[in-house]
Design a protein around this motif. Structure first.
Motif, PDB file in Angstrom:
ATOM      1  N   ARG A  49      -9.589   5.153   9.123  1.00 34.72           N
ATOM      2  CA  ARG A  49     -10.144   6.421   8.645  1.00 34.72           C
ATOM      3  C   ARG A  49      -9.039   7.350   8.122  1.00 34.72           C
ATOM      4  O   ARG A  49      -9.220   8.031   7.122  1.00 34.72           O
ATOM      5  CB  ARG A  49     -10.945   7.104   9.754  1.00 34.72           C
ATOM      6  CG  ARG A  49     -12.236   6.379  10.095  1.00 34.72           C
ATOM      7  CD  ARG A  49     -13.258   6.405   8.951  1.00 34.72           C
ATOM      8  NE  ARG A  49     -13.606   7.791   8.703  1.00 34.72           N
ATOM      9  CZ  ARG A  49     -13.524   8.397   7.516  1.00 34.72           C
ATOM     10  NH1 ARG A  49     -13.148   7.741   6.442  1.00 34.72           N
ATOM     11  NH2 ARG A  49     -13.833   9.664   7.391  1.00 34.72           N
ATOM     12  N   LYS A  50      -7.888   7.368   8.795  1.00 36.34           N
ATOM     13  CA  LYS A  50      -6.790   8.247   8.368  1.00 36.34           C
ATOM     14  C   LYS A  50      -6.310   7.925   6.961  1.00 36.34           C
ATOM     15  O   LYS A  50      -5.881   8.822   6.237  1.00 36.34           O
ATOM     16  CB  LYS A  50      -5.597   8.130   9.326  1.00 36.34           C
ATOM     17  CG  LYS A  50      -5.786   8.799  10.655  1.00 36.34           C
ATOM     18  CD  LYS A  50      -4.563   8.527  11.513  1.00 36.34           C
ATOM     19  CE  LYS A  50      -4.813   8.845  12.958  1.00 36.34           C
ATOM     20  NZ  LYS A  50      -3.653   8.471  13.801  1.00 36.34           N
ATOM     21  N   ILE A  51      -6.371   6.648   6.587  1.00 34.06           N
ATOM     22  CA  ILE A  51      -5.890   6.272   5.260  1.00 34.06           C
ATOM     23  C   ILE A  51      -7.012   6.295   4.221  1.00 34.06           C
ATOM     24  O   ILE A  51      -6.782   5.959   3.056  1.00 34.06           O
ATOM     25  CB  ILE A  51      -5.176   4.905   5.262  1.00 34.06           C
ATOM     26  CG1 ILE A  51      -6.119   3.765   5.641  1.00 34.06           C
ATOM     27  CG2 ILE A  51      -3.942   4.952   6.155  1.00 34.06           C
ATOM     28  CD1 ILE A  51      -5.538   2.376   5.419  1.00 34.06           C
ATOM     29  N   GLY A  52      -8.209   6.690   4.637  1.00 37.06           N
ATOM     30  CA  GLY A  52      -9.302   6.840   3.680  1.00 37.06           C
ATOM     31  C   GLY A  52     -10.282   5.693   3.611  1.00 37.06           C
ATOM     32  O   GLY A  52     -11.151   5.663   2.731  1.00 37.06           O
ATOM     33  N   GLY A  53     -10.186   4.747   4.526  1.00 36.23           N
ATOM     34  CA  GLY A  53     -11.131   3.631   4.552  1.00 36.23           C
ATOM     35  C   GLY A  53     -12.298   3.908   5.483  1.00 36.23           C
ATOM     36  O   GLY A  53     -12.385   4.959   6.109  1.00 36.23           O
ATOM     37  N   LEU A  69     -17.023  11.553   3.528  1.00 39.37           N
ATOM     38  CA  LEU A  69     -16.061  10.891   4.405  1.00 39.37           C
ATOM     39  C   LEU A  69     -14.697  10.711   3.752  1.00 39.37           C
ATOM     40  O   LEU A  69     -13.794  10.138   4.351  1.00 39.37           O
ATOM     41  CB  LEU A  69     -16.591   9.515   4.838  1.00 39.37           C
ATOM     42  CG  LEU A  69     -17.815   9.503   5.742  1.00 39.37           C
ATOM     43  CD1 LEU A  69     -18.244   8.064   6.031  1.00 39.37           C
ATOM     44  CD2 LEU A  69     -17.541  10.243   7.038  1.00 39.37           C
ATOM     45  N   HIS A  70     -14.557  11.191   2.527  1.00 42.60           N
ATOM     46  CA  HIS A  70     -13.291  11.032   1.814  1.00 42.60           C
ATOM     47  C   HIS A  70     -12.154  11.664   2.615  1.00 42.60           C
ATOM     48  O   HIS A  70     -12.247  12.784   3.096  1.00 42.60           O
ATOM     49  CB  HIS A  70     -13.365  11.673   0.424  1.00 42.60           C
ATOM     50  CG  HIS A  70     -12.064  11.606  -0.304  1.00 42.60           C
ATOM     51  ND1 HIS A  70     -11.585  10.440  -0.848  1.00 42.60           N
ATOM     52  CD2 HIS A  70     -11.124  12.549  -0.539  1.00 42.60           C
ATOM     53  CE1 HIS A  70     -10.405  10.675  -1.400  1.00 42.60           C
ATOM     54  NE2 HIS A  70     -10.099  11.941  -1.225  1.00 42.60           N
ATOM     55  N   THR A  71     -11.078  10.910   2.759  1.00 47.15           N
ATOM     56  CA  THR A  71      -9.881  11.375   3.456  1.00 47.15           C
ATOM     57  C   THR A  71      -8.717  11.294   2.482  1.00 47.15           C
ATOM     58  O   THR A  71      -8.463  10.236   1.920  1.00 47.15           O
ATOM     59  CB  THR A  71      -9.589  10.486   4.677  1.00 47.15           C
ATOM     60  OG1 THR A  71     -10.740  10.452   5.516  1.00 47.15           O
ATOM     61  CG2 THR A  71      -8.405  10.997   5.466  1.00 47.15           C
ATOM     62  N   PRO A  72      -8.000  12.384   2.280  1.00 56.04           N
ATOM     63  CA  PRO A  72      -6.874  12.338   1.349  1.00 56.04           C
ATOM     64  C   PRO A  72      -5.750  11.451   1.880  1.00 56.04           C
ATOM     65  O   PRO A  72      -5.455  11.464   3.068  1.00 56.04           O
ATOM     66  CB  PRO A  72      -6.416  13.788   1.238  1.00 56.04           C
ATOM     67  CG  PRO A  72      -7.154  14.554   2.264  1.00 56.04           C
ATOM     68  CD  PRO A  72      -8.212  13.687   2.856  1.00 56.04           C
ATOM     69  N   LEU A  76      -1.731   6.778  -0.352  1.00 53.72           N
ATOM     70  CA  LEU A  76      -1.806   5.340  -0.623  1.00 53.72           C
ATOM     71  C   LEU A  76      -2.787   5.087  -1.766  1.00 53.72           C
ATOM     72  O   LEU A  76      -3.851   5.695  -1.809  1.00 53.72           O
ATOM     73  CB  LEU A  76      -2.280   4.576   0.621  1.00 53.72           C
ATOM     74  CG  LEU A  76      -1.328   4.569   1.814  1.00 53.72           C
ATOM     75  CD1 LEU A  76      -2.016   3.982   3.040  1.00 53.72           C
ATOM     76  CD2 LEU A  76      -0.059   3.793   1.493  1.00 53.72           C
ATOM     77  N   PRO A  77      -2.447   4.198  -2.684  1.00 53.60           N
ATOM     78  CA  PRO A  77      -3.372   3.892  -3.775  1.00 53.60           C
ATOM     79  C   PRO A  77      -4.619   3.172  -3.241  1.00 53.60           C
ATOM     80  O   PRO A  77      -4.581   2.562  -2.168  1.00 53.60           O
ATOM     81  CB  PRO A  77      -2.555   2.985  -4.706  1.00 53.60           C
ATOM     82  CG  PRO A  77      -1.400   2.508  -3.913  1.00 53.60           C
ATOM     83  CD  PRO A  77      -1.180   3.480  -2.797  1.00 53.60           C
ATOM     84  N   PRO A  78      -5.721   3.234  -3.981  1.00 51.77           N
ATOM     85  CA  PRO A  78      -6.985   2.630  -3.524  1.00 51.77           C
ATOM     86  C   PRO A  78      -6.865   1.156  -3.138  1.00 51.77           C
ATOM     87  O   PRO A  78      -7.481   0.722  -2.156  1.00 51.77           O
ATOM     88  CB  PRO A  78      -7.928   2.813  -4.716  1.00 51.77           C
ATOM     89  CG  PRO A  78      -7.367   3.974  -5.463  1.00 51.77           C
ATOM     90  CD  PRO A  78      -5.882   3.928  -5.257  1.00 51.77           C
ATOM     91  N   GLU A  79      -6.066   0.393  -3.884  1.00 57.38           N
ATOM     92  CA  GLU A  79      -5.930  -1.031  -3.542  1.00 57.38           C
ATOM     93  C   GLU A  79      -5.211  -1.220  -2.205  1.00 57.38           C
ATOM     94  O   GLU A  79      -5.502  -2.144  -1.451  1.00 57.38           O
ATOM     95  CB  GLU A  79      -5.245  -1.832  -4.656  1.00 57.38           C
ATOM     96  CG  GLU A  79      -3.845  -1.398  -5.020  1.00 57.38           C
ATOM     97  CD  GLU A  79      -3.765  -0.256  -6.028  1.00 57.38           C
ATOM     98  OE1 GLU A  79      -2.638   0.129  -6.363  1.00 57.38           O
ATOM     99  OE2 GLU A  79      -4.807   0.281  -6.469  1.00 57.38           O
ATOM    100  N   ALA A  80      -4.286  -0.331  -1.874  1.00 56.20           N
ATOM    101  CA  ALA A  80      -3.612  -0.393  -0.579  1.00 56.20           C
ATOM    102  C   ALA A  80      -4.583  -0.039   0.541  1.00 56.20           C
ATOM    103  O   ALA A  80      -4.620  -0.709   1.581  1.00 56.20           O
ATOM    104  CB  ALA A  80      -2.409   0.549  -0.558  1.00 56.20           C
ATOM    105  N   VAL A  81      -5.375   1.004   0.330  1.00 49.20           N
ATOM    106  CA  VAL A  81      -6.369   1.406   1.330  1.00 49.20           C
ATOM    107  C   VAL A  81      -7.328   0.250   1.588  1.00 49.20           C
ATOM    108  O   VAL A  81      -7.642  -0.076   2.741  1.00 49.20           O
ATOM    109  CB  VAL A  81      -7.130   2.674   0.884  1.00 49.20           C
ATOM    110  CG1 VAL A  81      -8.308   2.961   1.809  1.00 49.20           C
ATOM    111  CG2 VAL A  81      -6.181   3.868   0.827  1.00 49.20           C
ATOM    112  N   ALA A  82      -7.792  -0.397   0.524  1.00 46.76           N
ATOM    113  CA  ALA A  82      -8.739  -1.509   0.667  1.00 46.76           C
ATOM    114  C   ALA A  82      -8.101  -2.668   1.431  1.00 46.76           C
ATOM    115  O   ALA A  82      -8.714  -3.219   2.362  1.00 46.76           O
ATOM    116  CB  ALA A  82      -9.228  -1.967  -0.705  1.00 46.76           C
ATOM    117  N   ALA A  83      -6.875  -3.053   1.071  1.00 45.62           N
ATOM    118  CA  ALA A  83      -6.220  -4.196   1.713  1.00 45.62           C
ATOM    119  C   ALA A  83      -5.913  -3.913   3.184  1.00 45.62           C
ATOM    120  O   ALA A  83      -6.163  -4.753   4.061  1.00 45.62           O
ATOM    121  CB  ALA A  83      -4.938  -4.554   0.961  1.00 45.62           C
ATOM    122  N   ILE A  84      -5.390  -2.740   3.461  1.00 47.12           N
ATOM    123  CA  ILE A  84      -5.037  -2.384   4.840  1.00 47.12           C
ATOM    124  C   ILE A  84      -6.294  -2.229   5.680  1.00 47.12           C
ATOM    125  O   ILE A  84      -6.358  -2.702   6.815  1.00 47.12           O
ATOM    126  CB  ILE A  84      -4.155  -1.118   4.872  1.00 47.12           C
ATOM    127  CG1 ILE A  84      -2.824  -1.401   4.181  1.00 47.12           C
ATOM    128  CG2 ILE A  84      -3.944  -0.636   6.303  1.00 47.12           C
ATOM    129  CD1 ILE A  84      -2.035  -0.154   3.804  1.00 47.12           C
TER     130      ILE A  84
END
Length: 182
Positions: free
Chosen positions: A86-90, A16-19, A22-30
């Motif tokens: 999903r678009k940002i990798g979450g 399910l990885h999406t390129p 955004l850094p991982p911490e941004a993906v997690a927070a958003i």
């Protein structure tokens, strides 16, 4: 009243990885902020439909149609919110149970709610959602995610419109007459 403490974002399965840039911490927070909004959208949709199905009284037709229209507007936000995650990798909500853990909208399972009370409750819920959307917008801004911020700006406008309509529908005849005279 929060039902559950903050849930940790799920790890994304390799398939399910999406390129994203955004850094991982941004993906997690958003993702956390958007998933909370998504849970609230589903909860508010169901509450709005509940009131749509159970409204009664002399204003039945007007309220019934308005609540159906508002429920459609709320439901229309769900796919955009989930797909943005999903678009940002979450990863996003997977079940009714997941919604129940994240939602801030309180359910109303009362056997009867007076029509005006329905509208006032939905007005307060929509105001709360608009507030949480602004908070999520701040998270997106903090991480430079202009696409999420842009989506939220449109959703905030729609939420404020629903709040306005609910407010106007709850005003009594005396309020309308006195304000018209001013």
């Amino acid at each position: 009243m929060s039902k559950v403490g903050k849930l940790e974002p799920r790890k994304v399965a390799p398939s399910l990885h999406t390129p994203t840039d955004l850094p991982p911490e941004a993906v997690a927070a958003i993702s956390t902020a958007l998933n909370g909004l998504l849970a609230d959208a589903f909860a508010l949709y169901l509450k709005t439909k509940n009131f749509h199905w159970h409204v009664s009284g002399p204003e039945f037709r007007d309220y019934h149609l308005m609540l159906d229209e508002q429920a459609e507007q709320i439901f229309a936000t769900t796919d955009d919110l989930a797909e943005r995650v999903r678009k940002i990798g979450g990863t996003t909500i997977r079940s009714i149970g997941h919604i129940a853990k994240l939602q801030k909208i309180e359910d109303n399972d009362a056997p009867f709610v007076a029509p005006r009370d329905m509208l006032l409750e939905l007005m307060a819920d929509n105001k709360g959602v608009a507030h949480r959307m602004r908070e999520a917008h701040d998270v997106a801004d903090k991480h430079g995610d202009v696409a999420t911020a842009s989506i939220l700006e449109n959703f905030i406008d729609g939420t404020e419109r629903r709040t306005w309509f609910l407010f106007e529908a709850t005003r009594t005849g005396g309020e309308r007459a006195s304000q018209a005279a001013e």
